[in-house]
Motif scaffolding. Sequence first.
Motif, PDB file in Angstrom:
ATOM      1  N   GLY A  46       0.833  -1.198   0.000  1.00 24.61           N
ATOM      2  CA  GLY A  46       0.000   0.000   0.000  1.00 24.61           C
ATOM      3  C   GLY A  46       0.867   1.247   0.000  1.00 24.61           C
ATOM      4  O   GLY A  46       2.094   1.164   0.109  1.00 24.61           O
ATOM      5  N   PRO A  47       0.259   2.425  -0.098  1.00 25.29           N
ATOM      6  CA  PRO A  47       1.027   3.676  -0.137  1.00 25.29           C
ATOM      7  C   PRO A  47       1.925   3.872   1.084  1.00 25.29           C
ATOM      8  O   PRO A  47       3.068   4.321   0.946  1.00 25.29           O
ATOM      9  CB  PRO A  47      -0.050   4.762  -0.193  1.00 25.29           C
ATOM     10  CG  PRO A  47      -1.301   4.086  -0.624  1.00 25.29           C
ATOM     11  CD  PRO A  47      -1.178   2.652  -0.228  1.00 25.29           C
ATOM     12  N   GLU A  48       1.425   3.528   2.272  1.00 27.40           N
ATOM     13  CA  GLU A  48       2.245   3.681   3.478  1.00 27.40           C
ATOM     14  C   GLU A  48       3.421   2.722   3.450  1.00 27.40           C
ATOM     15  O   GLU A  48       4.530   3.058   3.854  1.00 27.40           O
ATOM     16  CB  GLU A  48       1.406   3.464   4.743  1.00 27.40           C
ATOM     17  CG  GLU A  48       0.392   4.555   5.008  1.00 27.40           C
ATOM     18  CD  GLU A  48      -0.840   4.472   4.114  1.00 27.40           C
ATOM     19  OE1 GLU A  48      -1.070   3.410   3.485  1.00 27.40           O
ATOM     20  OE2 GLU A  48      -1.563   5.469   4.042  1.00 27.40           O
ATOM     21  N   GLN A  49       3.189   1.507   2.971  1.00 35.14           N
ATOM     22  CA  GLN A  49       4.274   0.534   2.879  1.00 35.14           C
ATOM     23  C   GLN A  49       5.302   0.952   1.832  1.00 35.14           C
ATOM     24  O   GLN A  49       6.491   0.744   2.014  1.00 35.14           O
ATOM     25  CB  GLN A  49       3.719  -0.858   2.587  1.00 35.14           C
ATOM     26  CG  GLN A  49       2.966  -1.407   3.782  1.00 35.14           C
ATOM     27  CD  GLN A  49       2.164  -2.638   3.453  1.00 35.14           C
ATOM     28  OE1 GLN A  49       1.582  -2.743   2.383  1.00 35.14           O
ATOM     29  NE2 GLN A  49       2.130  -3.582   4.393  1.00 35.14           N
ATOM     30  N   GLU A  50       4.851   1.574   0.753  1.00 32.91           N
ATOM     31  CA  GLU A  50       5.785   2.107  -0.251  1.00 32.91           C
ATOM     32  C   GLU A  50       6.653   3.195   0.377  1.00 32.91           C
ATOM     33  O   GLU A  50       7.854   3.252   0.117  1.00 32.91           O
ATOM     34  CB  GLU A  50       5.020   2.673  -1.453  1.00 32.91           C
ATOM     35  CG  GLU A  50       4.363   1.626  -2.322  1.00 32.91           C
ATOM     36  CD  GLU A  50       5.342   0.814  -3.149  1.00 32.91           C
ATOM     37  OE1 GLU A  50       6.528   1.198  -3.254  1.00 32.91           O
ATOM     38  OE2 GLU A  50       4.904  -0.215  -3.687  1.00 32.91           O
ATOM     39  N   ARG A  51       6.046   4.053   1.204  1.00 31.61           N
ATOM     40  CA  ARG A  51       6.817   5.093   1.893  1.00 31.61           C
ATOM     41  C   ARG A  51       7.846   4.462   2.821  1.00 31.61           C
ATOM     42  O   ARG A  51       8.982   4.922   2.908  1.00 31.61           O
ATOM     43  CB  ARG A  51       5.897   6.027   2.682  1.00 31.61           C
ATOM     44  CG  ARG A  51       5.172   7.011   1.790  1.00 31.61           C
ATOM     45  CD  ARG A  51       4.407   8.049   2.570  1.00 31.61           C
ATOM     46  NE  ARG A  51       5.296   8.826   3.438  1.00 31.61           N
ATOM     47  CZ  ARG A  51       4.870   9.484   4.506  1.00 31.61           C
ATOM     48  NH1 ARG A  51       3.596   9.471   4.839  1.00 31.61           N
ATOM     49  NH2 ARG A  51       5.712  10.166   5.247  1.00 31.61           N
ATOM     50  N   ILE A  52       7.427   3.402   3.525  1.00 34.02           N
ATOM     51  CA  ILE A  52       8.360   2.718   4.421  1.00 34.02           C
ATOM     52  C   ILE A  52       9.536   2.192   3.622  1.00 34.02           C
ATOM     53  O   ILE A  52      10.699   2.396   3.992  1.00 34.02           O
ATOM     54  CB  ILE A  52       7.660   1.565   5.185  1.00 34.02           C
ATOM     55  CG1 ILE A  52       6.668   2.121   6.195  1.00 34.02           C
ATOM     56  CG2 ILE A  52       8.689   0.668   5.861  1.00 34.02           C
ATOM     57  CD1 ILE A  52       5.760   1.071   6.819  1.00 34.02           C
ATOM     58  N   LEU A  53       9.263   1.508   2.522  1.00 29.51           N
ATOM     59  CA  LEU A  53      10.337   0.932   1.709  1.00 29.51           C
ATOM     60  C   LEU A  53      11.297   2.002   1.203  1.00 29.51           C
ATOM     61  O   LEU A  53      12.508   1.775   1.147  1.00 29.51           O
ATOM     62  CB  LEU A  53       9.742   0.134   0.543  1.00 29.51           C
ATOM     63  CG  LEU A  53       9.030  -1.148   0.932  1.00 29.51           C
ATOM     64  CD1 LEU A  53       8.313  -1.747  -0.276  1.00 29.51           C
ATOM     65  CD2 LEU A  53       9.985  -2.156   1.551  1.00 29.51           C
ATOM     66  N   SER A  54      10.778   3.174   0.870  1.00 25.76           N
ATOM     67  CA  SER A  54      11.660   4.231   0.379  1.00 25.76           C
ATOM     68  C   SER A  54      12.498   4.847   1.495  1.00 25.76           C
ATOM     69  O   SER A  54      13.601   5.317   1.243  1.00 25.76           O
ATOM     70  CB  SER A  54      10.853   5.308  -0.349  1.00 25.76           C
ATOM     71  OG  SER A  54      10.051   6.024   0.551  1.00 25.76           O
ATOM     72  N   MET A  55      11.990   4.832   2.721  1.00 25.86           N
ATOM     73  CA  MET A  55      12.737   5.475   3.809  1.00 25.86           C
ATOM     74  C   MET A  55      13.716   4.539   4.506  1.00 25.86           C
ATOM     75  O   MET A  55      14.555   4.996   5.269  1.00 25.86           O
ATOM     76  CB  MET A  55      11.793   6.123   4.823  1.00 25.86           C
ATOM     77  CG  MET A  55      11.111   5.187   5.768  1.00 25.86           C
ATOM     78  SD  MET A  55      10.132   6.008   7.054  1.00 25.86           S
ATOM     79  CE  MET A  55       8.837   6.737   6.109  1.00 25.86           C
TER      80      MET A  55
END
Length: 111
Positions: A46-55
């Motif tokens: 999901g979008p939050e998980q994508e943010r996690i992966l990028s950070m």
Amino acid sequence: MDEEAGPVVRPYALVGGRTRSSGDALDLVALVTATGAAPSGDFVPGPEQERILSMVSTATPVADVASELDLPLGVVRVLLGDLQDHGLISIGRASASERILKEVINGLRAL
């Protein structure tokens, strides 16, 4: 619907009402690192998980991930557990040297 903020989604809706992931409980200081693997099977982050992966391209503490996402720790732990279940992140332990621990104890005593 909040007139000023727009649509408001409760944090538990992000994780389907779950309060625990299938993995182990994650410490606040556990270090999260993206593995670089592609999502497998039918799992789509999901979008939050994508943010996690990028950070978490470099090791990042769980507490920092929660702070950056501005989400409750319980929600972030579930999101991280899902990513770990699909091999997209690894979770490591933070190592604290004895010297650092002594400095923390001395600092607390000084208060």
